[in-house]
Design a protein around this motif. Structure first.
Motif, PDB file in Angstrom:
ATOM      1  N   ASN A  42       0.807  -1.218   0.000  1.00 25.49           N
ATOM      2  CA  ASN A  42       0.000   0.000   0.000  1.00 25.49           C
ATOM      3  C   ASN A  42       0.841   1.270   0.000  1.00 25.49           C
ATOM      4  O   ASN A  42       0.323   2.354  -0.236  1.00 25.49           O
ATOM      5  N   ARG A  43       2.130   1.128   0.243  1.00 25.05           N
ATOM      6  CA  ARG A  43       2.991   2.325   0.186  1.00 25.05           C
ATOM      7  C   ARG A  43       3.174   2.773  -1.258  1.00 25.05           C
ATOM      8  O   ARG A  43       3.332   3.945  -1.542  1.00 25.05           O
ATOM      9  N   THR A  44       3.187   1.799  -2.175  1.00 30.03           N
ATOM     10  CA  THR A  44       3.471   2.128  -3.588  1.00 30.03           C
ATOM     11  C   THR A  44       2.315   1.735  -4.512  1.00 30.03           C
ATOM     12  O   THR A  44       2.290   2.129  -5.664  1.00 30.03           O
ATOM     13  N   PHE A  82      12.635  -7.790  -2.597  1.00 30.48           N
ATOM     14  CA  PHE A  82      12.382  -7.056  -3.835  1.00 30.48           C
ATOM     15  C   PHE A  82      11.237  -6.052  -3.692  1.00 30.48           C
ATOM     16  O   PHE A  82      10.944  -5.299  -4.601  1.00 30.48           O
ATOM     17  N   ILE A  83      10.577  -6.077  -2.550  1.00 33.60           N
ATOM     18  CA  ILE A  83       9.470  -5.139  -2.335  1.00 33.60           C
ATOM     19  C   ILE A  83      10.049  -3.876  -1.703  1.00 33.60           C
ATOM     20  O   ILE A  83      10.420  -3.856  -0.534  1.00 33.60           O
ATOM     21  N   ARG A  84      10.164  -2.858  -2.519  1.00 40.11           N
ATOM     22  CA  ARG A  84      10.853  -1.635  -2.071  1.00 40.11           C
ATOM     23  C   ARG A  84       9.926  -0.435  -2.167  1.00 40.11           C
ATOM     24  O   ARG A  84       9.025  -0.417  -3.000  1.00 40.11           O
ATOM     25  N   ALA A  85      10.183   0.569  -1.318  1.00 42.26           N
ATOM     26  CA  ALA A  85       9.355   1.774  -1.351  1.00 42.26           C
ATOM     27  C   ALA A  85      10.213   2.964  -0.957  1.00 42.26           C
ATOM     28  O   ALA A  85      11.198   2.791  -0.220  1.00 42.26           O
ATOM     29  N   PRO A  86       9.845   4.153  -1.414  1.00 39.51           N
ATOM     30  CA  PRO A  86      10.594   5.314  -0.935  1.00 39.51           C
ATOM     31  C   PRO A  86      10.325   5.494   0.565  1.00 39.51           C
ATOM     32  O   PRO A  86       9.258   5.116   1.046  1.00 39.51           O
ATOM     33  N   ALA A  87      11.285   6.059   1.284  1.00 33.05           N
ATOM     34  CA  ALA A  87      11.101   6.243   2.732  1.00 33.05           C
ATOM     35  C   ALA A  87       9.889   7.118   2.997  1.00 33.05           C
ATOM     36  O   ALA A  87       9.701   8.149   2.340  1.00 33.05           O
ATOM     37  N   ALA A 113      13.969   1.473   3.916  1.00 34.22           N
ATOM     38  CA  ALA A 113      12.780   1.109   3.127  1.00 34.22           C
ATOM     39  C   ALA A 113      13.112   0.922   1.641  1.00 34.22           C
ATOM     40  O   ALA A 113      12.550   0.050   0.979  1.00 34.22           O
ATOM     41  N   GLU A 114      14.053   1.725   1.139  1.00 31.92           N
ATOM     42  CA  GLU A 114      14.365   1.633  -0.306  1.00 31.92           C
ATOM     43  C   GLU A 114      15.113   0.344  -0.635  1.00 31.92           C
ATOM     44  O   GLU A 114      15.260  -0.006  -1.793  1.00 31.92           O
TER      45      GLU A 114
END
Ligand code: CMC
Length: 494
Positions: free
Chosen positions: A21-23, A43-48, A58-59
């Motif tokens: 839900n972050r991205t 592999f599940i990455r998101a901006p801080a 987080a990245e």
């Protein structure tokens, strides 16, 4: 109708769909053997986000948190299966109840390590090798003699396994090359032979070292392992053998000794069954420790020493000792309600109850309860038995324990048996280590033989400490004070 055909089963999409839900991104995670790979989540990455600290990274990918390994599978294993909800324990598919009734400890050891029940000749070969490797180098007398008279036997045994490794340079990957054991995975016969030799030594010498740890405190001479006895008999013999004339002979009439010592057959069989029950328990704390240590490829003796240290804690193999100390402190059946009230106030622990995996019953506890009666018929009942029974019955009726699915585990009864057989209390964990060596080497061997090779076990953490800060000179610091926040002031003895 209603039954899934094999074809339909294959057609099933065994995967987990995750939406971050972050991205807003969606991921499909493969499911194999009802498990998902933790590495996939990297592999599940998101901006801080606004609440993320730089240390949350987080990245760099999502981490999987599991304090105390409550739901993390660390290895694929074909050795032992436990169904904690249904109270099932199987070694290589064979129910523990059948093995306890029909098998012997060394046969179970063969089964756990090599994967199948042995043919008669295979078992004879294995038994011969294990029992032949029981002899310790005479120098070990000096090693054991260096301990204080009141040293805990587990301190001696843990050190003794590390010490044992110093004899066998050929078993040390640091000296022989790091593929020494992993090349067994390719079927290298020399490497397999070398590995098996260490396995014989570890199991064979376990009873010798344990007996030495026992006798050193009594100031008694060490005993050379006898021939012609079973594993459990040999152990009892090495513990109790009294004098050089008290030698074992299969046919006592031919013996030069006036009273050849032979362990009581009921007690020897009881110990053999106890060894079967304790031989393995899949990924328990000590087996995990052995694998964790083994994953950096030290010699197997060092890995076993690490396993001893892990097993010794009162939440694991030290529980049998803790049960007896608890029963002694309770004193009599009359005091059971007061004790249980203290447990419920979380002032005390009911040792020998509860298990991370078994949530209905521990199948070993039923077998062990039966052995207890057989042993007491020989030794006389333990005076603590009444208190144990009263505690057992009261806890099983009390909603506090019932609602938390806390049932007696193997250690609730094992301590009483060991006490009746005359073992000192602090020796009980040793009686757990001796058979568990088999489980440890079975898991260690399986890992070394893994076709994918060995990966070093290096878990992750969630860093919650301070972010970067600058060094503060003494004059500008405000001291942080309070219990647990600064070194304690200790009392020095003269
Ligand atoms: N006495 C009182 N309360 C207990 C006990 C106990 N023996 N065991 C668990 N509980 C409570 C615990 O306080 C918790 O309550 P709540 O949910 O209200 O906070 C609840 O039961 C769940 O326990 P847990 O601590 O989450 O269970 P765990 O899986 O982390 O720990 C255990 C398992 C074996 C360490 C624990 O049950 C225990 O400490 N038992 C006593 C020691 C013992 O007998 N160990 C031998 C285990 S068998 C031999 C072996 O395989 O090593």
């Amino acid at each position: 109708m209603g039954q899934e055909t094999p074809k339909a089963k294959h057609a099933r999409n065994d995967s987990l769909v995750v939406i971050d839900n972050r991205t807003g991104k969606q991921y499909s995670v493969p499911i194999t053997h009802n498990s998902v790979p933790a590495t996939f989540f990297k592999f599940i990455r998101a901006p801080a986000g606004p609440d993320d600290r730089p240390e949350d990274e987080a990245e760099r990918g999502l981490r999987v948190a599991d304090r105390g390994f409550l739901n993390t599978a660390v290895i694929e294993s074909a050795i032992t299966y436990i169904d904690g909800e249904r109270g099932i324990l199987r070694y290589r598919g064979y129910p523990i109840e059948q093995l306890a009734e029909k098998s012997t400890f060394l046969e179970c050891a063969y089964l756990l390590i090599y994967g199948a029940l042995p043919a008669r000749s295979q078992l004879s070969h294995f038994e011969r090798e294990v029992l032949l490797h029981g002899i310790m180098h005479a120098d070990a007398t000096k090693f054991f003699g260096s301990f204080r008279y009141d040293a805990h036997p587990m301190a001696m045994l843990t050190s003794a396994f590390a010490y044992l490794g110093s004899y066998y340079g050929e078993a040390n990957p640091s000296l022989q090359g790091q593929t020494l054991f992993t090349k067994c995975a390719k079927g290298d016969p020399e490497a397999l032979q070398n590995m098996d030799k260490q396995i014989y030594r570890l199991i064979g010498k376990a009873i010798t070292l344990a007996a030495m740890a026992y006798r050193v405190r009594q100031g008694r001479e060490f005993v050379v392992p006898p021939t012609g006895m079973s594993y459990a008999e040999s152990f009892l013999y090495q513990l109790d053998h009294l004098s050089p004339t008290d030698s074992f002979s299969a046919s006592s009439s031919a013996s030069p000794s006036p009273s050849p010592y032979k362990p009581h057959p009921v007690l020897a069989r009881a110990l053999d069954i106890l060894f079967i029950l304790h031989a393995d328990h899949e990924m328990n704390a000590s087996s995990t420790t052995v694998l964790q240590t083994g994953s950096s490829l030290p010699d197997p003796y060092s890995a076993v020493a690490a396993g001893c240290a892990s097993l010794y804690g009162p939440l694991h193999g030290g529980a049998n000792e803790a049960v007896i100390r608890m029963l002694v402190s309770i004193g009599s059946p009359n005091n059971v309600p007061t004790f249980l009230a203290a447990v419920k106030r979380r002032e005390k622990v009911l040792s020998g109850f509860g298990h991370r995996v078994y949530k209905t019953s521990d199948p070993r506890s039923f077998i062990i309860r039966k052995i207890a009666d057989e042993v007491f018929a020989v030794t006389g009942p333990d005076p603590l038995l009444d208190t144990a029974m009263a505690l057992h019955d009261a806890a099983l009726k009390d909603d506090y324990f019932v609602s938390r699915k806390l049932a007696p585990n193997v250690d609730f009864w094992s301590g009483l048996i060991y006490r009746a057989m005359g073992f000192p209390m602090d020796f009980f964990p040793v009686l757990f280590v001796v058979p568990r060596i088999v489980g440890w080497v079975a898991h260690w061997r399986q890992m070394m033989l893994s076709p994918e090779g060995v990966k070093i076990w290096r878990p992750r953490q969630i860093y919650v400490g301070p972010s970067e800060r600058s060094y503060v000179p003494f004059d500008e610091r405000e001291a942080v004070q309070g219990p647990g926040k600064e070194p304690s002031i200790v009392i020095h003895s003269g």
